[in-house]
Enzyme design. Structure first.
Site, short mmCIF file in Angstrom:
data_model
loop_
_atom_site.label_atom_id
_atom_site.label_comp_id
_atom_site.label_asym_id
_atom_site.label_seq_id
_atom_site.Cartn_x
_atom_site.Cartn_y
_atom_site.Cartn_z
N ARG A 150 0.70 -1.13 -0.11
CA ARG A 150 0.03 0.05 0.06
C ARG A 150 0.94 1.36 0.17
O ARG A 150 2.07 1.18 0.65
CB ARG A 150 -0.81 0.12 1.26
CG ARG A 150 -1.78 -1.23 1.30
CD ARG A 150 -2.69 -1.24 2.63
NE ARG A 150 -3.60 -2.26 2.79
CZ ARG A 150 -3.02 -3.44 3.38
NH1 ARG A 150 -2.05 -3.60 3.78
NH2 ARG A 150 -3.78 -4.40 3.62
N LYS A 174 -1.41 -2.88 8.21
CA LYS A 174 -2.61 -2.21 9.06
C LYS A 174 -2.53 -3.20 10.30
O LYS A 174 -2.19 -4.24 10.36
CB LYS A 174 -4.07 -2.82 8.40
CG LYS A 174 -4.13 -1.92 7.23
CD LYS A 174 -5.66 -2.40 6.77
CE LYS A 174 -5.79 -1.04 5.48
NZ LYS A 174 -7.23 -1.28 4.85
N HIS A 244 -3.68 2.33 -5.88
CA HIS A 244 -4.17 1.00 -5.60
C HIS A 244 -4.10 0.19 -6.88
O HIS A 244 -4.38 -1.02 -6.77
CB HIS A 244 -5.46 0.85 -4.92
CG HIS A 244 -5.40 0.31 -3.55
ND1 HIS A 244 -4.79 0.52 -2.41
CD2 HIS A 244 -6.18 -0.71 -3.29
CE1 HIS A 244 -4.60 0.02 -1.42
NE2 HIS A 244 -5.70 -1.08 -1.65
N ARG A 247 -1.16 -1.85 -6.87
CA ARG A 247 -1.42 -3.02 -6.28
C ARG A 247 -2.49 -4.22 -6.68
O ARG A 247 -2.22 -5.30 -6.76
CB ARG A 247 -2.00 -2.68 -4.76
CG ARG A 247 -2.21 -3.67 -3.58
CD ARG A 247 -2.66 -2.68 -2.41
NE ARG A 247 -3.17 -3.81 -1.39
CZ ARG A 247 -2.65 -4.31 -0.43
NH1 ARG A 247 -1.13 -4.53 -0.46
NH2 ARG A 247 -3.33 -5.10 0.52
N HIS A 270 -3.65 -9.40 3.40
CA HIS A 270 -5.01 -9.51 3.50
C HIS A 270 -5.15 -10.37 5.00
O HIS A 270 -4.53 -11.51 5.11
CB HIS A 270 -5.80 -10.21 2.48
CG HIS A 270 -5.77 -9.04 1.36
ND1 HIS A 270 -6.19 -9.50 0.01
CD2 HIS A 270 -5.89 -7.78 1.32
CE1 HIS A 270 -6.20 -8.14 -0.64
NE2 HIS A 270 -5.93 -7.35 0.11
N TYR A 279 -9.55 -11.14 -6.97
CA TYR A 279 -8.65 -11.08 -8.04
C TYR A 279 -9.15 -12.17 -9.03
O TYR A 279 -8.50 -12.34 -10.23
CB TYR A 279 -7.29 -10.97 -7.53
CG TYR A 279 -6.87 -9.67 -6.75
CD1 TYR A 279 -6.98 -8.35 -7.35
CD2 TYR A 279 -6.66 -9.59 -5.65
CE1 TYR A 279 -6.55 -7.23 -6.89
CE2 TYR A 279 -6.37 -8.44 -4.86
CZ TYR A 279 -6.47 -7.03 -5.86
OH TYR A 279 -6.29 -6.01 -4.90
#
Length: 298
Positions: A150, A174, A244, A247, A270, A279
């Site tokens: 990110r 995150k 993004h 990404r 994730h 995806y």
């Protein structure tokens, strides 16, 4: 309102920054969403947060639909305000029922945008250069595509986080979850050139260890990266880009070339496999279009 809204927002923002470790961009979006809801409450003559009921929350969301906002934007605003009320409940004892019982709008079936390999090659070729700015920009682009990190993760990188010999970068994701991501020789060469021929000269007398810097030698921001990528896309005469998208491209290209889902999930950071599974729809659509264009009787 009995509870000072400015103080409540300030403490909520501090909580998001220090405890949740959200990026500056995400924090700004949360703050904007909460302030928007407070402005709405004033028009409804609601002067105390404890007086907020489901009916006001529902009316607020209906107004968002009337503005024809995207469902993703509405869902984000609900999440932002719900998070604020959870925080206010713990901190001040404010009831949080209004938004807790509000459903998120059903997500739009929108596939992530990505670059095809020939488009990405065009982007790289158009931005080659040996000046300090070009070397920095190429290092940014190569690292984003090589790792799928990110933008907020990239702007948080320190000089020691990227090991050019091992080809691994240490990323704080995150929730302060650390992960290590490999990168190839293209990114390694671009980072080496930037680190030796660009960054030291841009830095001058500045003393900090942020890996990526602006042309004044200060740490690069998320907004700065967006501006850089926009400029690079203009040079390549491609469509407008958002960070993004690189990404998405990273994940799509890996899956198209045989990577397994769990590996891609780990590389992207994730928490849930369902976030990565979107995806697979992109790759299936890619296969379908390839088939239609290539098969004589498609």
């Amino acid at each position: 309102m009995k509870l000072g809204t400015e103080q409540a927002i300030d403490e909520f923002i501090t909580y998001l920054q220090l405890e949740k470790n959200f990026s500056p961009y995400t924090v700004a979006e949360y703050e904007k969403d909460v302030k928007e809801f407070f402005d709405f409450l004033k028009t409804e003559s609601i002067m105390d947060l404890d007086d907020v009921e489901y009916s006001q929350a529902r009316l607020f969301v209906n107004n968002l639909y009337d503005q024809q906002l995207a469902r993703t934007s509405i869902s984000r605003k609900i999440s932002s305000i719900r998070s604020f009320f959870r925080f206010a409940n713990r901190k001040y004892g404010i009831k949080e029922d209004a938004f807790r019982s509000l459903y998120h709008p059903k997500k739009e079936e929108k596939l992530p945008q990505f670059f095809y390999e020939e488009e990405l090659e065009q982007l790289f070729k158009a931005n080659l250069g040996s000046d300090r700015k070009s070397l920095r920009n190429m290092a940014i682009l190569e690292l984003l595509y090589a790792t799928g990190i990110r933008v907020s993760e990239m702007t948080s990188l320190k000089v020691g986080d990227a090991d050019l010999h091992l080809g691994i970068v240490r990323v704080m994701g995150k929730g302060r979850k650390e992960r290590y991501i490999p990168f190839g020789h293209y990114a390694a060469e671009a980072l080496k050139a930037y680190s030796e021929e660009s960054r030291p000269f841009i830095m001058k007398e500045k003393l900090h260890d942020s890996l990526f810097v602006n042309l004044r030698g200060e740490p690069l921001t998320d907004r700065g990266v967006r501006y850089i990528l926009d400029e690079m896309v203009k040079k390549a005469s491609l469509q407008k880009i958002y960070p993004h998208m690189i990404r998405h491209t990273f994940a799509t290209h890996l899956l198209n070339n045989g990577a397994d889902m769990r590996t891609v999930q780990e590389l992207l950071g994730h928490a849930h496999l369902s976030s990565t599974q979107v995806y697979t729809h992109v790759t299936k659509e890619h296969l379908r279009k390839t088939y239609i264009n290539a098969h004589p009787r498609a």
